[in-house]
Design an enzyme around this catalytic site. Structure first.
Site, short mmCIF file in Angstrom:
data_model
loop_
_atom_site.label_atom_id
_atom_site.label_comp_id
_atom_site.label_asym_id
_atom_site.label_seq_id
_atom_site.Cartn_x
_atom_site.Cartn_y
_atom_site.Cartn_z
N ASP A 2 37.15 52.23 56.71
CA ASP A 2 36.54 53.34 56.86
C ASP A 2 37.41 54.36 57.43
O ASP A 2 37.13 55.63 57.25
CB ASP A 2 34.97 53.24 57.22
CG ASP A 2 34.39 54.55 57.59
OD1 ASP A 2 33.81 55.13 56.55
OD2 ASP A 2 33.89 55.00 58.67
N GLU A 37 36.34 49.33 51.29
CA GLU A 37 36.74 49.78 52.78
C GLU A 37 37.55 48.69 53.45
O GLU A 37 38.52 48.74 53.74
CB GLU A 37 35.66 50.24 53.48
CG GLU A 37 35.01 51.76 53.18
CD GLU A 37 33.93 52.05 53.88
OE1 GLU A 37 33.34 53.30 53.83
OE2 GLU A 37 33.38 51.20 54.69
#
Length: 229
Positions: free
Chosen positions: A49, A121
Protein backbone atom coordinates in the site's frame (compact mmCIF):
# COMPACT_ATOMS: atom_id res chain seq x y z
CA UNK A 1 12.24 -22.65 -5.79
CA UNK A 2 10.31 -23.56 -8.95
CA UNK A 3 6.91 -22.14 -9.72
CA UNK A 4 4.03 -23.67 -11.64
CA UNK A 5 3.26 -22.91 -15.26
CA UNK A 6 0.17 -21.03 -14.05
CA UNK A 7 2.28 -18.74 -11.85
CA UNK A 8 4.82 -18.32 -14.63
CA UNK A 9 2.08 -17.01 -16.88
CA UNK A 10 0.93 -14.71 -14.10
CA UNK A 11 4.42 -13.22 -13.68
CA UNK A 12 4.44 -12.50 -17.42
CA UNK A 13 1.16 -10.62 -17.11
CA UNK A 14 2.48 -8.83 -14.05
CA UNK A 15 5.68 -7.85 -15.80
CA UNK A 16 8.21 -9.18 -13.29
CA UNK A 17 10.22 -12.41 -13.10
CA UNK A 18 10.90 -13.19 -9.43
CA UNK A 19 14.39 -14.06 -8.24
CA UNK A 20 12.74 -15.09 -4.96
CA UNK A 21 9.44 -16.72 -5.98
CA UNK A 22 8.65 -17.50 -2.34
CA UNK A 23 7.75 -13.81 -2.01
CA UNK A 24 5.13 -14.19 -4.71
CA UNK A 25 3.82 -17.35 -3.07
CA UNK A 26 3.32 -15.46 0.17
CA UNK A 27 1.69 -12.50 -1.56
CA UNK A 28 -0.89 -14.87 -3.03
CA UNK A 29 -1.66 -16.66 0.25
CA UNK A 30 -4.92 -15.56 1.88
CA UNK A 31 -5.46 -15.85 5.62
CA UNK A 32 -8.07 -18.57 5.07
CA UNK A 33 -5.34 -21.04 4.08
CA UNK A 34 -2.33 -19.77 6.04
CA UNK A 35 -0.50 -21.86 8.65
CA UNK A 36 2.38 -21.35 11.06
CA UNK A 37 4.78 -22.34 8.30
CA UNK A 38 2.83 -20.67 5.50
CA UNK A 39 2.16 -17.03 6.48
CA UNK A 40 -0.55 -15.00 4.82
CA UNK A 41 -0.15 -11.83 2.79
CA UNK A 42 -1.31 -9.22 5.33
CA UNK A 43 2.15 -7.85 6.18
CA UNK A 44 2.97 -7.58 2.49
CA UNK A 45 -0.35 -5.81 1.90
CA UNK A 46 0.66 -3.16 4.46
CA UNK A 47 3.97 -2.54 2.69
CA UNK A 48 2.57 -2.67 -0.82
CA UNK A 49 0.00 0.00 0.00
CA UNK A 50 2.85 2.39 0.86
CA UNK A 51 4.90 1.52 -2.24
CA UNK A 52 1.86 2.10 -4.45
CA UNK A 53 1.06 5.36 -2.66
CA UNK A 54 4.56 6.81 -3.11
CA UNK A 55 4.65 5.77 -6.77
CA UNK A 56 1.32 7.41 -7.54
CA UNK A 57 2.10 10.56 -5.58
CA UNK A 58 5.41 10.94 -7.42
CA UNK A 59 3.80 10.28 -10.80
CA UNK A 60 1.08 12.87 -10.24
CA UNK A 61 3.55 15.41 -8.90
CA UNK A 62 5.74 15.03 -11.99
CA UNK A 63 2.93 14.85 -14.54
CA UNK A 64 1.37 18.23 -13.75
CA UNK A 65 3.74 20.80 -12.30
CA UNK A 66 0.97 23.38 -11.97
CA UNK A 67 -1.50 21.16 -10.08
CA UNK A 68 -2.41 22.22 -6.57
CA UNK A 69 -2.68 19.87 -3.62
CA UNK A 70 -6.46 20.17 -3.90
CA UNK A 71 -6.30 18.99 -7.51
CA UNK A 72 -3.85 16.17 -6.89
CA UNK A 73 -5.61 14.69 -3.86
CA UNK A 74 -8.74 13.34 -5.66
CA UNK A 75 -6.55 12.07 -8.50
CA UNK A 76 -4.37 10.24 -6.01
CA UNK A 77 -7.38 8.75 -4.23
CA UNK A 78 -8.80 7.49 -7.54
CA UNK A 79 -5.53 5.73 -8.36
CA UNK A 80 -4.86 4.00 -5.02
CA UNK A 81 -8.38 3.17 -3.83
CA UNK A 82 -9.35 -0.44 -3.32
CA UNK A 83 -11.68 -0.49 -6.32
CA UNK A 84 -8.81 0.49 -8.62
CA UNK A 85 -6.42 -2.07 -7.13
CA UNK A 86 -9.08 -4.75 -7.56
CA UNK A 87 -9.68 -3.73 -11.17
CA UNK A 88 -5.97 -4.00 -11.96
CA UNK A 89 -5.89 -7.37 -10.20
CA UNK A 90 -8.73 -8.61 -12.41
CA UNK A 91 -6.96 -7.40 -15.56
CA UNK A 92 -3.90 -9.52 -14.83
CA UNK A 93 -5.86 -12.54 -13.62
CA UNK A 94 -4.67 -12.34 -10.03
CA UNK A 95 -7.82 -13.99 -8.68
CA UNK A 96 -7.05 -17.13 -10.69
CA UNK A 97 -3.78 -17.74 -8.83
CA UNK A 98 -4.83 -16.79 -5.29
CA UNK A 99 -4.37 -19.46 -2.62
CA UNK A 100 -7.63 -19.64 -0.68
CA UNK A 101 -9.19 -21.86 1.93
CA UNK A 102 -12.13 -23.99 0.82
CA UNK A 103 -14.81 -21.87 2.50
CA UNK A 104 -13.42 -18.64 1.04
CA UNK A 105 -13.19 -20.24 -2.38
CA UNK A 106 -16.77 -21.52 -2.19
CA UNK A 107 -18.04 -18.06 -1.25
CA UNK A 108 -16.54 -16.51 -4.39
CA UNK A 109 -13.33 -15.21 -2.83
CA UNK A 110 -11.56 -14.98 -6.17
CA UNK A 111 -14.00 -12.26 -7.22
CA UNK A 112 -14.27 -10.28 -3.98
CA UNK A 113 -13.30 -6.63 -4.33
CA UNK A 114 -11.49 -6.26 -1.00
CA UNK A 115 -9.67 -9.57 -1.29
CA UNK A 116 -8.38 -8.75 -4.78
CA UNK A 117 -7.32 -5.25 -3.72
CA UNK A 118 -5.40 -6.58 -0.72
CA UNK A 119 -3.68 -9.23 -2.82
CA UNK A 120 -2.70 -6.67 -5.46
CA UNK A 121 -0.98 -4.57 -2.81
CA UNK A 122 0.75 -7.67 -1.45
CA UNK A 123 2.06 -8.54 -4.91
CA UNK A 124 3.43 -5.00 -5.27
CA UNK A 125 5.29 -5.46 -1.98
CA UNK A 126 6.66 -8.79 -3.19
CA UNK A 127 8.08 -7.10 -6.29
CA UNK A 128 9.58 -4.36 -4.12
CA UNK A 129 11.26 -6.81 -1.76
CA UNK A 130 12.45 -8.96 -4.66
CA UNK A 131 14.00 -6.24 -6.81
CA UNK A 132 13.79 -2.82 -5.13
CA UNK A 133 11.71 0.32 -5.48
CA UNK A 134 12.67 1.25 -9.03
CA UNK A 135 11.52 -2.11 -10.38
CA UNK A 136 8.31 -1.97 -8.36
CA UNK A 137 7.73 1.55 -9.63
CA UNK A 138 8.11 0.44 -13.26
CA UNK A 139 5.71 -2.46 -12.76
CA UNK A 140 3.11 -0.21 -11.13
CA UNK A 141 3.36 2.51 -13.77
CA UNK A 142 2.94 -0.08 -16.53
CA UNK A 143 -0.14 -1.62 -14.89
CA UNK A 144 -1.68 1.77 -14.05
CA UNK A 145 -0.69 3.51 -17.32
CA UNK A 146 -4.19 3.97 -18.75
CA UNK A 147 -5.57 5.07 -15.41
CA UNK A 148 -2.88 7.70 -15.07
CA UNK A 149 -3.85 9.04 -18.51
CA UNK A 150 -7.54 9.19 -17.58
CA UNK A 151 -7.16 10.16 -13.93
CA UNK A 152 -9.16 13.39 -14.18
CA UNK A 153 -12.20 11.46 -15.40
CA UNK A 154 -11.68 8.61 -12.94
CA UNK A 155 -11.34 10.98 -9.99
CA UNK A 156 -14.92 12.14 -10.37
CA UNK A 157 -17.35 10.81 -7.81
CA UNK A 158 -18.66 7.59 -9.36
CA UNK A 159 -22.17 7.85 -7.89
CA UNK A 160 -22.54 11.40 -9.16
CA UNK A 161 -21.19 10.46 -12.59
CA UNK A 162 -23.59 7.52 -12.85
CA UNK A 163 -26.57 9.62 -11.82
CA UNK A 164 -25.65 12.29 -14.38
CA UNK A 165 -25.37 9.61 -17.08
CA UNK A 166 -28.74 8.11 -16.12
CA UNK A 167 -30.47 11.50 -16.21
CA UNK A 168 -28.85 12.38 -19.54
CA UNK A 169 -30.30 9.17 -20.94
CA UNK A 170 -33.83 9.78 -19.71
CA UNK A 171 -33.72 7.56 -16.62
CA UNK A 172 -34.37 8.12 -12.96
CA UNK A 173 -31.60 8.04 -10.34
CA UNK A 174 -29.75 4.73 -9.89
CA UNK A 175 -31.08 2.52 -7.10
CA UNK A 176 -28.69 1.00 -4.57
CA UNK A 177 -29.76 -2.18 -2.77
CA UNK A 178 -27.86 -3.83 0.07
CA UNK A 179 -28.05 -7.51 -0.83
CA UNK A 180 -25.99 -8.82 2.09
CA UNK A 181 -23.98 -7.84 5.14
CA UNK A 182 -21.51 -9.94 7.10
CA UNK A 183 -18.64 -9.58 9.54
CA UNK A 184 -18.42 -7.87 12.94
CA UNK A 185 -19.86 -4.41 13.57
CA UNK A 186 -16.39 -2.84 13.71
CA UNK A 187 -15.44 -4.27 10.28
CA UNK A 188 -18.61 -4.98 8.30
CA UNK A 189 -18.56 -6.37 4.78
CA UNK A 190 -21.33 -5.31 2.41
CA UNK A 191 -22.63 -6.45 -0.94
CA UNK A 192 -24.39 -3.70 -2.85
CA UNK A 193 -26.26 -3.92 -6.15
CA UNK A 194 -26.87 -0.79 -8.23
CA UNK A 195 -29.65 -0.86 -10.85
CA UNK A 196 -30.73 1.45 -13.65
CA UNK A 197 -34.20 1.82 -15.15
CA UNK A 198 -33.07 0.06 -18.34
CA UNK A 199 -32.25 -3.10 -16.38
CA UNK A 200 -28.49 -2.72 -16.27
CA UNK A 201 -26.93 -3.48 -12.92
CA UNK A 202 -23.62 -4.16 -11.19
CA UNK A 203 -22.56 -5.66 -7.88
CA UNK A 204 -19.70 -4.74 -5.55
CA UNK A 205 -18.70 -6.21 -2.21
CA UNK A 206 -16.04 -5.61 0.38
CA UNK A 207 -15.22 -4.13 3.75
CA UNK A 208 -15.76 -0.47 4.56
CA UNK A 209 -18.73 1.87 4.68
CA UNK A 210 -21.90 1.30 2.69
CA UNK A 211 -21.11 4.44 0.71
CA UNK A 212 -17.68 3.17 -0.32
CA UNK A 213 -19.20 -0.08 -1.62
CA UNK A 214 -21.93 1.89 -3.39
CA UNK A 215 -19.17 3.92 -5.04
CA UNK A 216 -17.50 0.67 -6.12
CA UNK A 217 -20.75 -0.63 -7.59
CA UNK A 218 -21.34 2.65 -9.43
CA UNK A 219 -17.79 2.59 -10.82
CA UNK A 220 -18.22 -1.00 -12.01
CA UNK A 221 -21.46 -0.11 -13.81
CA UNK A 222 -19.86 2.96 -15.39
CA UNK A 223 -17.06 0.76 -16.71
CA UNK A 224 -19.62 -1.69 -18.12
CA UNK A 225 -21.43 1.16 -19.85
CA UNK A 226 -18.19 2.51 -21.29
CA UNK A 227 -17.19 -0.97 -22.46
CA UNK A 228 -20.50 -1.45 -24.30
CA UNK A 229 -20.09 1.65 -26.44
Amino acid sequence: MKISAELRMFTERLGHDFARPELLQRALTHGSISTATRPDNQRLEFLGDRVLGLTMAEALFSADRSATEGQMAPRYNALVKGETCAAVAREIGLGEVLKLGRSEMMSGGRRKEALLADAMEAVIAAVYLDAGFETARKVILALWANRLKNVDQDSRDAKTALQEWAQANGMGPPRYVQTSRSGPDHAPEFEITVRLDDGREAVANGKGTKRSIEQAAAQTLLEQIEGSK
